[in-house]
Structures are given as structure tokens and as C-alpha cells.
Design an enzyme around this catalytic site. Structure first.
Site, PDB file in Angstrom:
ATOM      1  N   ASP A 166       0.752  -1.056   0.071  1.00 44.67           N
ATOM      2  CA  ASP A 166       0.008  -0.032  -0.031  1.00 44.67           C
ATOM      3  C   ASP A 166       1.016   0.914   0.023  1.00 44.67           C
ATOM      4  O   ASP A 166       1.981   1.234   0.510  1.00 44.67           O
ATOM      5  CB  ASP A 166      -0.956   0.137   1.280  1.00 44.67           C
ATOM      6  CG  ASP A 166      -2.143   0.709   0.930  1.00 44.67           C
ATOM      7  OD1 ASP A 166      -2.247   1.883   0.670  1.00 44.67           O
ATOM      8  OD2 ASP A 166      -3.355  -0.083   0.983  1.00 44.67           O
ATOM      9  N   THR A 226      -5.103   6.410   0.493  1.00 49.46           N
ATOM     10  CA  THR A 226      -6.650   5.870   1.117  1.00 49.46           C
ATOM     11  C   THR A 226      -6.380   4.721   2.104  1.00 49.46           C
ATOM     12  O   THR A 226      -7.103   4.861   3.138  1.00 49.46           O
ATOM     13  CB  THR A 226      -7.578   5.780   0.156  1.00 49.46           C
ATOM     14  OG1 THR A 226      -7.178   4.700  -0.449  1.00 49.46           O
ATOM     15  CG2 THR A 226      -7.560   7.140  -0.754  1.00 49.46           C
ATOM     16  N   ASP A 283       4.249   2.171  -4.201  1.00 50.10           N
ATOM     17  CA  ASP A 283       3.130   2.762  -5.192  1.00 50.10           C
ATOM     18  C   ASP A 283       3.215   1.783  -6.346  1.00 50.10           C
ATOM     19  O   ASP A 283       4.246   1.637  -6.983  1.00 50.10           O
ATOM     20  CB  ASP A 283       3.490   4.125  -5.667  1.00 50.10           C
ATOM     21  CG  ASP A 283       2.531   4.864  -6.469  1.00 50.10           C
ATOM     22  OD1 ASP A 283       1.833   4.093  -7.197  1.00 50.10           O
ATOM     23  OD2 ASP A 283       2.016   6.018  -6.107  1.00 50.10           O
ATOM     24  N   THR A 333      -2.651   5.117 -11.646  1.00 49.66           N
ATOM     25  CA  THR A 333      -2.861   3.767 -10.775  1.00 49.66           C
ATOM     26  C   THR A 333      -3.493   2.670 -11.606  1.00 49.66           C
ATOM     27  O   THR A 333      -3.044   1.495 -11.397  1.00 49.66           O
ATOM     28  CB  THR A 333      -3.582   4.110  -9.318  1.00 49.66           C
ATOM     29  OG1 THR A 333      -2.879   5.182  -8.871  1.00 49.66           O
ATOM     30  CG2 THR A 333      -3.356   3.044  -8.371  1.00 49.66           C
ATOM     31  N   GLY A 372       3.084  -7.417 -15.566  1.00 46.29           N
ATOM     32  CA  GLY A 372       4.383  -7.530 -15.892  1.00 46.29           C
ATOM     33  C   GLY A 372       4.912  -8.241 -14.817  1.00 46.29           C
ATOM     34  O   GLY A 372       5.538  -9.597 -15.009  1.00 46.29           O
ATOM     35  N   LYS A 407       3.629 -11.971 -15.299  1.00 48.14           N
ATOM     36  CA  LYS A 407       3.842 -12.567 -16.414  1.00 48.14           C
ATOM     37  C   LYS A 407       5.498 -13.255 -15.889  1.00 48.14           C
ATOM     38  O   LYS A 407       5.766 -14.375 -16.386  1.00 48.14           O
ATOM     39  CB  LYS A 407       3.991 -11.711 -17.502  1.00 48.14           C
ATOM     40  CG  LYS A 407       4.664 -12.383 -18.955  1.00 48.14           C
ATOM     41  CD  LYS A 407       4.883 -11.467 -19.788  1.00 48.14           C
ATOM     42  CE  LYS A 407       5.745 -11.755 -20.999  1.00 48.14           C
ATOM     43  NZ  LYS A 407       6.204 -10.616 -21.662  1.00 48.14           N
ATOM     44  N   ARG A 408       6.194 -12.380 -15.330  1.00 50.72           N
ATOM     45  CA  ARG A 408       7.566 -12.838 -15.066  1.00 50.72           C
ATOM     46  C   ARG A 408       7.664 -14.004 -13.965  1.00 50.72           C
ATOM     47  O   ARG A 408       8.400 -14.779 -14.189  1.00 50.72           O
ATOM     48  CB  ARG A 408       8.489 -11.740 -14.350  1.00 50.72           C
ATOM     49  CG  ARG A 408       8.705 -10.640 -15.289  1.00 50.72           C
ATOM     50  CD  ARG A 408       9.708  -9.811 -14.618  1.00 50.72           C
ATOM     51  NE  ARG A 408       9.451  -8.934 -13.386  1.00 50.72           N
ATOM     52  CZ  ARG A 408       8.522  -7.791 -13.386  1.00 50.72           C
ATOM     53  NH1 ARG A 408       8.543  -7.230 -14.810  1.00 50.72           N
ATOM     54  NH2 ARG A 408       8.189  -7.357 -12.361  1.00 50.72           N
ATOM     55  N   TYR A 468     -11.426   7.607 -13.122  1.00 48.12           N
ATOM     56  CA  TYR A 468     -11.896   6.288 -12.190  1.00 48.12           C
ATOM     57  C   TYR A 468     -12.568   5.175 -13.283  1.00 48.12           C
ATOM     58  O   TYR A 468     -12.170   4.022 -13.278  1.00 48.12           O
ATOM     59  CB  TYR A 468     -12.741   6.456 -11.280  1.00 48.12           C
ATOM     60  CG  TYR A 468     -12.796   4.988 -10.336  1.00 48.12           C
ATOM     61  CD1 TYR A 468     -11.848   4.605  -9.629  1.00 48.12           C
ATOM     62  CD2 TYR A 468     -14.423   4.519 -10.275  1.00 48.12           C
ATOM     63  CE1 TYR A 468     -11.982   3.215  -8.854  1.00 48.12           C
ATOM     64  CE2 TYR A 468     -14.260   3.369  -9.525  1.00 48.12           C
ATOM     65  CZ  TYR A 468     -13.373   2.741  -8.611  1.00 48.12           C
ATOM     66  OH  TYR A 468     -13.491   1.557  -8.043  1.00 48.12           O
ATOM     67  N   LYS A 512     -10.622   2.068 -14.777  1.00 49.27           N
ATOM     68  CA  LYS A 512     -10.842   0.752 -14.626  1.00 49.27           C
ATOM     69  C   LYS A 512     -10.972  -0.128 -15.927  1.00 49.27           C
ATOM     70  O   LYS A 512     -10.859  -1.412 -16.302  1.00 49.27           O
ATOM     71  CB  LYS A 512     -11.908   0.536 -13.603  1.00 49.27           C
ATOM     72  CG  LYS A 512     -11.447   1.107 -12.107  1.00 49.27           C
ATOM     73  CD  LYS A 512     -10.640  -0.072 -11.691  1.00 49.27           C
ATOM     74  CE  LYS A 512     -10.690   0.198  -9.863  1.00 49.27           C
ATOM     75  NZ  LYS A 512     -10.005  -0.768  -9.296  1.00 49.27           N
TER      76      LYS A 512
END
Length: 323
Positions: free
Chosen positions: A37, A41, A62, A96, A106, A109-110, A149, A153
Site C-alpha cells: 500500500d 487512502t 506505489d 494507478t 508484468g 508474467k515474470r 476512475y 478501470k
């Protein structure tokens, strides 16, 4: 020797309202949980009781920046989810959702991890189909104040399915409808927390519009159960899957219920409806019922009792007044 049943699970946004409940659930299920986190928020108070658990790890990060760790599953919940918070820095909100999705995909996937996207009913916008099935493509304003937002999304869902098609990544996409319960932010502007806090403080209950718009309210424990079932479902069930409570209430009905349950003397006051605020919202949960054997178990009255008790405790400890 590692227990093959104990998974290493990353939860982005893990110190948030829903994320903290998911952390608890996965620890109870016997997994190692990495809670990530950036605390925009989220709150450390939501997960402080977990810090002494040897199978719990807290990571301040982040997701708009890459992350390099080893995990078996990823729950991507990181993103401000209330208009007050996601409109505070709309560019960062979009980053974000979009850059964060790219970075988490990513990572998945790795390390060949299964990844879950916490999407939203906001992808349906102000719907012209009611209730909303997963097949409905939505009615969304791409340039309005909520678009950072809603469209963020929607783009994240696009990325998830393109990674699935292009890289055969195992994905799970859930569309979350209004969720409530303990650990909601007291000042997040969402209707349940707004009404409960206003009622407990004896302040006027603020209703936007005439209160005839409808919402469906899912208690957080029910939602987390849906998350776990979807994540552990067969690989060919990618979603999107609606997760929410199909019980539909007008905003005015909710306000009157909260006033009655708190014994408040608060009066109802009415303000103009914000731009692009949906007039109705109710999930079609047929897919979740059929594919996951899932449906909500906690009625609104029972969930509100627990939520009111949580906020009443914050009020008693003087925490609400600090917001």
C-alpha cells in the site's frame, strides 16, 4: 520445506477497506500475505493487528512503479475508489489503474502468477440496461469528472484480457458493486459511511438528487468470499464476474433505515445530483451463482448493524472528529 498448500499472495491496496479484510481472510486460510500500500487512502490502523503475524508482511510501495518480488498469486486492489479520493488527483488515479495494471501484469508474467483484478460496477457507467449483466458494455462518459476512475478501470480490464490472450496469463476479473462494512474511511464520501457518520453525529443526512436513485449494497465479508472463490476457480473462468448484492434500495430508503437504526434525530436535506451519477445500479449475479456457487449471505440490516457499531466506536474514541 515449503508447504505446497501455503501460497505467497500479494495484495495491492492491502491496507484499504476491502484489502485489509482480504488480508485477514487469506491469513486465516493458511497463506503468506504480502500487503502492499502507498497509504494514500489505506491506513495502517486497518492492518496493525496483523503486523505480529509471522506470515504477514507490509510493504510501502506505489504500483505505478515496477515491483520485483516472488509470489504465487496477486490480488490487484490498489486504486482510490470513492469520488472524493479519486477526483483529488485524477491523473494519478488513471495512472494507478493503467500503469499499475501494466506493472502488476508484468510481475505476474515474470513469475507465472495468477492475477486478480478488482474492477468495478462503474465500468457500466450510468446504465441503460437493468440489472447489469457482464455482457453489457456500459454507458460511460469518457471526459467527465468520474472518467479518471471509470475509464481507468475499463482500460485495466482491457490490459488484463490482452495479457491473457497474448501471453496466456491466468487472469481473474471481478466487477465490484457498492460494498460497505467496518474499516470504511469515515470521510470517503460514500453513501453508507456518509449517512452513518452524519446520523451518529446528529448532523443532517445529505442526499444528492431526490433520493430516488438506487444502489445495491454488499457486505464486505460476502465480497471477500466471492474474491477467494473466483481466484481459486478453474483457469478458464477469467471473468469478468459481477460480485455484489442484488437487493436494490433507493438512497432515501437507506437514509431512513440508518436514521432509524441509530436512533438519530438527523433530518434529511437534499443537494443537486453530481454529474454522471448513476440513476440505478444492481448486479446480475447469475454467473457468480452458477460458476462459483456464490451469493451474498448478509442482509442489509445485519451488515448495517455491524457497520454502525464500528463507526460508533470511532466516535466514542474521538477518531471521527479528527476528519
Amino acid at each position: 520445506m515449503k508447504n505446497p498448500l501455503r501460497k505467497q499472495i500479494l495484495i495491492t491496496g492491502g491496507a484499504g477497506f476491502i484489502g485489509s479484510h482480504l488480508c485477514e481472510r487469506l491469513l486465516a486460510d493458511g497463506h503468506d500475505v504480502i500487503c502492499l500500500d502507498n497509504f494514500f487512502t489505506g491506513a495502517k490502523d486497518n492492518i496493525v493487528h496483523l503486523l505480529d503475524n509471522p506470515h504477514f508482511e507490509l510493504l510501502r510501495h506505489d504500483i505505478t512503479f515496477p515491483l520485483y518480488i516472488e509470489v504465487d498469486q496477486i490480488f490487484n486492489l490498489a486504486c482510490p475508489a470513492s469520488p472524493i479520493h479519486y477526483q483529488f488527483d485524477p491523473v494519478q488515479t488513471t495512472k494507478t489503474s493503467v500503469h499499475g495494471a501494466i506493472n502488476m501484469l508484468g510481475l505476474a508474467k515474470r513469475v507465472k502468477a495468477r492475477i486478480f483484478q478488482a474492477s468495478t460496477s462503474e465500468v457500466y457507467g450510468d446504465p441503460q440496461v437493468h440489472p447489469q449483466p457482464e455482457s453489457y458494455c456500459g454507458h460511460v462518459n469518457p471526459i467527465g469528472p468520474r472518467s479518471c476512475y471509470d475509464e481507468g478501470k475499463r482500460c485495466a480490464e482491457t490490459l488484463f484480457f490482452d495479457y491473457h490472450r497474448q501471453h496466456q496469463l491466468e487472469i481473474k476479473v471481478a466487477r465490484i458493486f457498492n460494498t460497505y462494512g467496518p474499516r470504511m474511511h469515515p470521510n470517503d464520501g460514500r453513501v453508507v459511511s456518509n449517512f452513518v457518520v452524519q446520523a451518529l453525529l446528529g448532523k443532517p443526512i445529505t442526499i444528492y438528487g431526490d433520493g430516488s436513485q438506487t444502489r445495491s449494497f454488499c457486505y464486505v465479508d460476502d465480497l471477500v468470499e466471492g474474491f477467494v472463490r473466483l481466484m481459486n476457480s478453474p483457469a478458464d473462468l477469467t471473468g469478468p464476474v459481477n460480485l455484489g448484492n442484488p437487493g436494490e434500495f433507493t438512497i432515501r430508503e437507506l437514509a431512513e433505515k440508518v436514521v432509524a437504526m441509530t436512533g438519530s434525530k438527523s433530518e434529511l436535506i437534499f443537494q443537486p445530483l453530481p454529474m454522471d451519477d448513476p440513476k440505478q445500479r444492481r448486479p446480475d449475479i447469475g454467473l457468480a451463482q452458477q460458476a462459483l456457487g456464490w451469493k451474498p449471505q448478509i442482509a442489509l440490516d445485519e451488515g448495517l448493524q455491524k457497520t454502525i457499531a464500528y463507526f460508533a466506536d470511532l466516535l466514542e474514541r474521538g477518531i471521527i472528529r479528527s476528519f
